[in-house]
Write an enzyme that holds these catalytic residues in place. Structure first.
Site, PDB file in Angstrom:
ATOM      1  N   PHE A  73       0.811  -1.231   0.000  1.00 34.44           N
ATOM      2  CA  PHE A  73       0.000   0.000   0.000  1.00 34.44           C
ATOM      3  C   PHE A  73       0.837   1.270   0.000  1.00 34.44           C
ATOM      4  O   PHE A  73       0.313   2.347  -0.278  1.00 34.44           O
ATOM      5  CB  PHE A  73      -0.925   0.012   1.237  1.00 34.44           C
ATOM      6  CG  PHE A  73      -0.219   0.378   2.524  1.00 34.44           C
ATOM      7  CD1 PHE A  73      -0.003   1.707   2.852  1.00 34.44           C
ATOM      8  CD2 PHE A  73       0.267  -0.596   3.385  1.00 34.44           C
ATOM      9  CE1 PHE A  73       0.680   2.059   4.022  1.00 34.44           C
ATOM     10  CE2 PHE A  73       0.941  -0.260   4.551  1.00 34.44           C
ATOM     11  CZ  PHE A  73       1.146   1.063   4.867  1.00 34.44           C
TER      12      PHE A  73
ATOM     13  N   LYS B 291      -1.546  -6.999  -9.491  1.00 36.44           N
ATOM     14  CA  LYS B 291      -2.494  -7.026  -8.361  1.00 36.44           C
ATOM     15  C   LYS B 291      -2.097  -5.896  -7.433  1.00 36.44           C
ATOM     16  O   LYS B 291      -1.158  -6.001  -6.662  1.00 36.44           O
ATOM     17  CB  LYS B 291      -2.401  -8.388  -7.635  1.00 36.44           C
ATOM     18  CG  LYS B 291      -3.669  -8.818  -6.960  1.00 36.44           C
ATOM     19  CD  LYS B 291      -3.991  -8.298  -5.609  1.00 36.44           C
ATOM     20  CE  LYS B 291      -3.140  -8.309  -4.446  1.00 36.44           C
ATOM     21  NZ  LYS B 291      -3.615  -7.336  -3.413  1.00 36.44           N
TER      22      LYS B 291
ATOM     23  N   GLU C 271      -4.959  -3.802  -2.025  1.00 37.50           N
ATOM     24  CA  GLU C 271      -6.411  -3.627  -1.852  1.00 37.50           C
ATOM     25  C   GLU C 271      -6.713  -2.328  -1.105  1.00 37.50           C
ATOM     26  O   GLU C 271      -7.856  -1.861  -1.096  1.00 37.50           O
ATOM     27  CB  GLU C 271      -7.007  -4.825  -1.090  1.00 37.50           C
ATOM     28  CG  GLU C 271      -6.495  -5.059   0.333  1.00 37.50           C
ATOM     29  CD  GLU C 271      -5.170  -5.827   0.392  1.00 37.50           C
ATOM     30  OE1 GLU C 271      -4.499  -5.945  -0.649  1.00 37.50           O
ATOM     31  OE2 GLU C 271      -4.802  -6.298   1.485  1.00 37.50           O
ATOM     32  N   LYS C 272      -5.676  -1.703  -0.525  1.00 35.46           N
ATOM     33  CA  LYS C 272      -5.918  -0.489   0.261  1.00 35.46           C
ATOM     34  C   LYS C 272      -5.909   0.772  -0.589  1.00 35.46           C
ATOM     35  O   LYS C 272      -6.506   1.775  -0.225  1.00 35.46           O
ATOM     36  CB  LYS C 272      -4.880  -0.376   1.377  1.00 35.46           C
ATOM     37  CG  LYS C 272      -4.945  -1.568   2.338  1.00 35.46           C
ATOM     38  CD  LYS C 272      -4.100  -1.344   3.572  1.00 35.46           C
ATOM     39  CE  LYS C 272      -4.301  -2.461   4.580  1.00 35.46           C
ATOM     40  NZ  LYS C 272      -3.509  -3.652   4.283  1.00 35.46           N
TER      41      LYS C 272
ATOM     42  N   SER D 233       5.209  -7.099   2.991  1.00 39.21           N
ATOM     43  CA  SER D 233       5.713  -7.560   4.293  1.00 39.21           C
ATOM     44  C   SER D 233       6.406  -8.919   4.177  1.00 39.21           C
ATOM     45  O   SER D 233       6.234  -9.638   3.192  1.00 39.21           O
ATOM     46  CB  SER D 233       4.534  -7.692   5.257  1.00 39.21           C
ATOM     47  OG  SER D 233       3.690  -8.735   4.804  1.00 39.21           O
TER      48      SER D 233
ATOM     49  N   CYS E  72       9.609   1.737   3.203  1.00 36.03           N
ATOM     50  CA  CYS E  72      10.497   0.605   3.507  1.00 36.03           C
ATOM     51  C   CYS E  72      11.916   1.089   3.729  1.00 36.03           C
ATOM     52  O   CYS E  72      12.735   0.380   4.277  1.00 36.03           O
ATOM     53  CB  CYS E  72      10.463  -0.406   2.382  1.00 36.03           C
ATOM     54  SG  CYS E  72      11.070   0.287   0.854  1.00 36.03           S
TER      55      CYS E  72
ATOM     56  N   GLU F  41       9.259  -4.482  12.626  1.00 38.64           N
ATOM     57  CA  GLU F  41       9.160  -3.277  11.797  1.00 38.64           C
ATOM     58  C   GLU F  41       7.917  -2.522  12.271  1.00 38.64           C
ATOM     59  O   GLU F  41       6.814  -3.061  12.253  1.00 38.64           O
ATOM     60  CB  GLU F  41       9.004  -3.684  10.328  1.00 38.64           C
ATOM     61  CG  GLU F  41       8.901  -2.510   9.381  1.00 38.64           C
ATOM     62  CD  GLU F  41       8.658  -2.951   7.935  1.00 38.64           C
ATOM     63  OE1 GLU F  41       7.948  -3.949   7.709  1.00 38.64           O
ATOM     64  OE2 GLU F  41       9.173  -2.270   7.029  1.00 38.64           O
TER      65      GLU F  41
END
Ligand code: NAD
Length: 520
Positions: A172, A196, A199-200, A249, A304, A404
């Site tokens: 995201f 893909k 979804e957020k 993740s 990240c 994290e």
């Protein structure tokens, strides 16, 4: 399936009308060049993190629709791989122009769905745009090698060919940059693609796909499907998909890496991080503190490559107070507000998780120098805001250090010597990035040699390489052999074929030799 101008994502493409007329609108899939509403009745809300407004809904794409997307990509492959590379490059040349034209729209969509400030959202788009620019030189990047006359009358050359259907699974936190790390490189190499998005925040992917089609990308070369775990597993298992690019993740990344590798696919998996800065007392104080605050709290720590841990060596420990003052001056607000330095975190659950990790740090003995948990932003009382937070006296066994955090939280650790600081950083399982702040060339050189991180900054807080290099996270931050973009990215999306040819007048009657051929 209807093909209309899109009223959903800024009228540059085609979207089935039923998806755009719903309220909230449903994000369409892109299959074979058409934006189509999924038949699925299961949806997930895309929520504005500053307001909790439901911006749109993504469908949990059905297996049939997923198969149709892969099939469209498979059918588009033969013609696309045979399209001259100069033509494929020209699509990228046009795409970079269109991304520039629509940067404001992309940025506004990112801020609405993801929450980061508009200025930061522009950066998200720009860092992705640079990959598109790089893909414009693909003919050179994809060049093979040639050695004439390896034996009498025999030449050998190698070429890099596209793999076929490739797929990308996105996180995201960079809704534009990360899709742009993936599909422009893949398709310019001659592959076709199934993307893909997270979804957020799927909106930027849809806009980028519309722009790619406007730029001339043929139908079926880029497809988009939405969903979560099930569709990701379907991507891992599908026999027609040859390679997967993943960013996200460690839990998801290692699952995808092992599931897809077991199916014989190539996987590049960029994962989580805990990036450290080592501060030596000879560093320029103000420049260093500004860099730490920007890299620790920018994008609300949801990068990240965010700097999440600072190791102050020797006398630099006394800089902590100044660091707190500098962090306090940051303005927390909705990303659309012009004065915002940092926006909300992505979801209520993310906020809860970050707050729990802060609390666990305090319970295990860290000193809370700045607490952003109870911040209220006027006008956006429902937003998932956390103000800059600083914990000091952190040790390696604390959960807030081991995990994290992915929020606006900076951990501080004190070290008596440079060696102790390097040892501390190297013991961490992640290896995405590490930075040193110093005016000593010798110390910088020692750091660059001894530090176990894939991306090293010397007086540079977020050393993310530009696309002519590659994104080279290491240790637990990466799984695979070939990194994203740069030469490695081209190698990832291509397979090598080596051809040995003989063109000479062959003497007859020399008989048959069954011995292993050797160079003559
Ligand atoms: P995430 O892993 O939750 O989601 C990433 C993608 O994986 C999404 O598309 C999601 O639908 C899918 N997914 C999630 N859980 C899954 C499961 N159990 N099975 C199958 N698919 C699953 O990551 P996120 O929260 O969206 O992104 C944040 C993470 O991404 C952080 O850890 C961050 O460090 C990392 N990240 C890494 C880089 C890098 O280059 N190293 C860049 C950006 C973000």
């Amino acid at each position: 399936i209807f093909a209309l101008r899109s009223s959903y994502y800024f009228s540059t493409g085609v979207v089935e009308p039923s998806s755009s007329l719903r309220s909230p609108p449903r994000v369409p899939n892109l299959i074979g060049g058409k934006f189509v509403d999924s038949q699925s009745s299961s949806t997930i809300d895309v929520i504005n993190p500053a307001t909790q407004e439901v911006v749109s809904q993504i469908p949990l794409t059905t297996n049939e629709e997923f198969k149709a997307a892969v099939s469209a990509a498979k059918h588009a492959f033969p013609a696309w791989r045979n399209t001259p590379i100069t033509t494929r490059q020209r699509v990228m040349l046009k795409l970079q122009e269109l991304i520039r034209r629509d940067t404001d729209k992309l940025a506004m969509n990112i801020t609405t769905e993801q929450g980061k400030t508009l200025k930061d959202a522009h950066g998200d788009v720009f860092r992705g745009l640079e990959v598109v620019e790089h893909a414009c030189g693909m003919a050179t990047l994809q060049m093979g090698e040639y050695v004439p006359n390896v034996a009498n009358g025999i030449d050998t050359f190698s070429i890099r060919e596209p793999l076929g259907v490739c797929a990308g699974i996105c996180p995201f936190n960079f809704p534009a940059m990360i899709p742009l790390w993936m599909f422009p490189v893949a398709v310019t190499c001659g592959n076709t693609f199934v993307l893909k998005p997270s979804e957020k925040d799927p909106g930027a992917s849809i806009i980028l796909a519309e722009l790619a089609m406007e730029a001339g990308l043929p139908n079926g070369v880029l497809n988009i499907v939405h969903g979560t775990n099930d569709i990701v597993n379907a991507i891992c298992d599908d026999d027609d998909i040859r390679a997967i690019s993943f960013v996200g993740s460690n839990t998801a990344g290692m699952h995808i890496y092992s599931r897809a590798s077991a199916k014989g696919k190539r996987v590049q998996s960029n994962m989580g991080a805990k990036n450290h800065a080592i501060v030596l007392p000879d560093a320029n104080t103000d420049a260093t503190l500004n860099a730490l605050v920007a890299a620790g709290f920018g994008a609300a720590g949801q990068r990240c490559m965010a700097l999440s841990t600072v190791v102050f060596v020797g006398d630099s420990q006394s800089w902590e107070n100044k660091l707190v003052e500098c962090a306090k001056s940051l303005k927390v607000n909705a990303g659309t507000e012009p004065d915002a330095d940092l926006g909300p975190v992505i979801s209520k659950q993310a906020k809860e998780r970050v707050c729990k990790l802060i609390e666990s740090g305090v319970e295990s003995g860290a000193r809370l120098l700045l607490d952003g948990r109870n911040i209220v932003v006027p006008g956006y009382e429902d937003g998932n805001f956390i103000g800059p937070t600083i914990l000091s006296g952190v040790t390696a066994d604390m959960d807030c250090y081991k995990e994290e955090i992915f929020g606006p939280v900076l951990l501080c650790k004190e070290a008596d010597s440079f060696e102790e600081a390097i040892h501390f950083v190297n013991r961490n399982k992640y290896g995405n990035g590490a930075a040193i702040f110093t005016t000593s060339g010798a110390a910088a050189r020692k750091f660059q040699t001894e530090i176990e991180a894939g991306q090293v900054g010397i007086n540079v807080p977020i050393p993310v390489p530009l696309p002519f290099f590659s994104f080279t996270g290491s240790k637990a931050s990466f799984a695979g052999d070939l990194n994203f973009y740069g030469k490695a990215g081209v190698n990832f999306y291509t397979q090598i074929k080596t051809i040995t040819q003989q063109w000479k007048d062959l003497p007859g009657g020399s008989g048959v030799s069954l011995a292993m051929p050797t160079s003559q």
